[in-house]
Design a protein around this motif. Sequence first.
Motif, PDB file in Angstrom:
ATOM      1  N   THR A 327      -5.326 -13.053  -5.232  1.00  0.00           N
ATOM      2  CA  THR A 327      -4.477 -12.158  -4.441  1.00  0.00           C
ATOM      3  C   THR A 327      -3.738 -12.887  -3.327  1.00  0.00           C
ATOM      4  O   THR A 327      -3.155 -12.258  -2.453  1.00  0.00           O
ATOM      5  CB  THR A 327      -5.339 -11.040  -3.823  1.00  0.00           C
ATOM      6  N   SER A 423      -5.660  -2.563 -13.792  1.00  0.00           N
ATOM      7  CA  SER A 423      -6.298  -2.209 -12.523  1.00  0.00           C
ATOM      8  C   SER A 423      -7.616  -1.482 -12.740  1.00  0.00           C
ATOM      9  O   SER A 423      -8.434  -1.403 -11.820  1.00  0.00           O
ATOM     10  CB  SER A 423      -5.353  -1.323 -11.693  1.00  0.00           C
ATOM     11  N   ARG A 495      -7.000  -7.925 -10.958  1.00  0.00           N
ATOM     12  CA  ARG A 495      -5.828  -7.953 -11.824  1.00  0.00           C
ATOM     13  C   ARG A 495      -4.938  -9.124 -11.420  1.00  0.00           C
ATOM     14  O   ARG A 495      -4.673  -9.343 -10.240  1.00  0.00           O
ATOM     15  CB  ARG A 495      -5.056  -6.641 -11.704  1.00  0.00           C
ATOM     16  N   PHE A 498       1.002  -8.097 -13.678  1.00  0.00           N
ATOM     17  CA  PHE A 498       1.425  -6.730 -13.397  1.00  0.00           C
ATOM     18  C   PHE A 498       2.634  -6.288 -14.220  1.00  0.00           C
ATOM     19  O   PHE A 498       3.237  -5.263 -13.921  1.00  0.00           O
ATOM     20  CB  PHE A 498       1.726  -6.581 -11.899  1.00  0.00           C
TER      21      PHE A 498
END
Length: 655
Positions: A327, A423, A495, A498
């Motif tokens: 992230t 997700s 995740r 995307f």
Amino acid sequence: MVARCATFPILVTLLLFRVAHSIRCQHSKHCKTDDPKLLGLCAPRHRVCFTIPHPARQATEDDDHDDEDAPLFVSSSELIEEANADKLSVAAKRDVIDAVKTIYMNINPHRFLHENLLKIDFPAALDSIDITEEMTNVEFHENMMNAFQLMDDYHSVFVSPEPLRSSVATLGFVVAKFFEEGSRQRQYIVNDLLAELIPSNSSFGIGSELLLIDGVPIDKHVLTLGKNSPASNLAAQIDFGIFLVYFRYLSTDPIPFSPTVDIVYLTTEGIRKSITLPWFFAKLNTQEAADTMSHAVHPAAYQPLHGRPNRAVFSEADKRKLYEEVTAEPLDITTRVVENGRVPIEVSSEFTERFTAEVILTKSGLIGRFVIPDFGARVSLGLALEIARILRLMPLNGLIMDLRYNSGGDGDYAKVLAESLVSETVPPNPLTLRASQFLQDLLLSADTKNVTAEEFAPFPPLIRALNTSLAIGEQFTGPILDLYSSEFRERFVPRAYFGPVITLVDGMCYSAGDLYTSLQKDYGFSRVVGVSDNVGAGGASVYRYSQLAELFPQKIKKVESEFTTAFLRFFRSGTSKGAIVENFGIKPDVRYYPTRNDALSDDCDLYEFLGSMLKDMREEKDETGIEPEEFDATPEEEPTPEERPTLEEGETPEE
């Protein structure tokens, strides 16, 4: 001249660190070696390179026959002679058959399917096998392999003895299926070859279309080979049959007893010609080479990839590190030139045997392609980090998860990969096993003194479930275990991608590959596109007989042969809750029919089709703000049995 897809070099923005010099092989041209004594060969089912001796090299008295880097070409008769060196006695052969009956007539869940649905008489096939001293070792094993093939199950295979077990046979070329526009008649074309194995003055080469093999129409030849393979459905039989036309792993595939093959073909100019080609046999003398070879045809042949290997222990700090890295800020952007519309992404050296990745420039924009040849890796923090790193390099326009030829492996790996794309937390698939008194006795007699707590954990619920099923007379237990290890039941990875995703499969995608595909379809995680009508249809966990003999020495004695068995099977979940994968498979959402251009130009039409499909999915998401549930391009209708192309007058392929 054969039409080629247009390529268009262009300056594009790619999320790349470095461009790899090569990717995992798709053709033998990717497997070149600098050693003049050797040829590099791409194993077509598993897309890995290994070496075979150059045919021009002749054995001399000075040759070091222990040289592991340059094994000599041998004849099938030489391999058979070696395999018969330690001939099995009549008693040993009887022990092998008894061992097979003990396992398959008592605890194998496929017997219920075969007796009640497929009507396959496996016991009769075993009873018909001659075990006299006059029968050679190879003849006995060949008959055992044929008997196992009657079960139509990749998970159940009989493994040949050495040196057949670590040997391959090749004709020196590769075949691909294709369809002319508007036709559903399969055609077969040569799309790769080892030029050193083909006569230099021959017109036979890339672009040659096969018509007859040993006087049999090619489509009928493919279907016959596929029907006599372990493949469990028509789609898998076709794809496996194509593979067997030109390549054999002698550990589990039929031995080509005829030294040559007569081929009738059309040249690229449309002229009908014929050629006779010999089978080339090579022994892979190193254990490393033998293991690589076995993974390509059946992961359970040497290593229990479908089982539950020892797990790495993940600390909370490890999980925090994974989330922090995935992230973090986006990676640096590098501008590069795309040559021929394809740029491979370099994978860390530790994982080059696990997956490959590339960016493809299509008319609909940039798309990514992530190739998973198997799920055989041990799940680790490093594996999860590398998957996330590669996925973050992919264009957000869309991603192809390519599972064609995937030979299966570990369910935990499939879950980690699936959760890297969504997700949601991927829920477990329920496991069940066949209930029998023999299996109950095995579990109760298991020596668990030296097993770890994790290894012991499944035993109590298994025994409780068996007790209940036997008490009420059920053929199978109810759902007794989650498919995943305890640490993976909750979400483990964040995740990492995307954009819209397509899962690409064929009839050789199998086992954990089928599990991953079922998760994608049953939970709507991605659209499933098939270049075949079905996947390989494997939804079970495998044990080798030798492993069972080690686990239950008081109940099962070792024998002088090896075979595998599926003792647990999983069900589908989500929208297909309760459906069986084993033998039945998973139909793709969209059926794609490969073109001649696909066969000759690295699937270029396929990627244009998928690029357009991803663009539509992306636009639909942009309009609605949610992931599309349906792809609006309805797949073309499948031909009815009456419309299927005939093989001979009045004969149609068997469903």
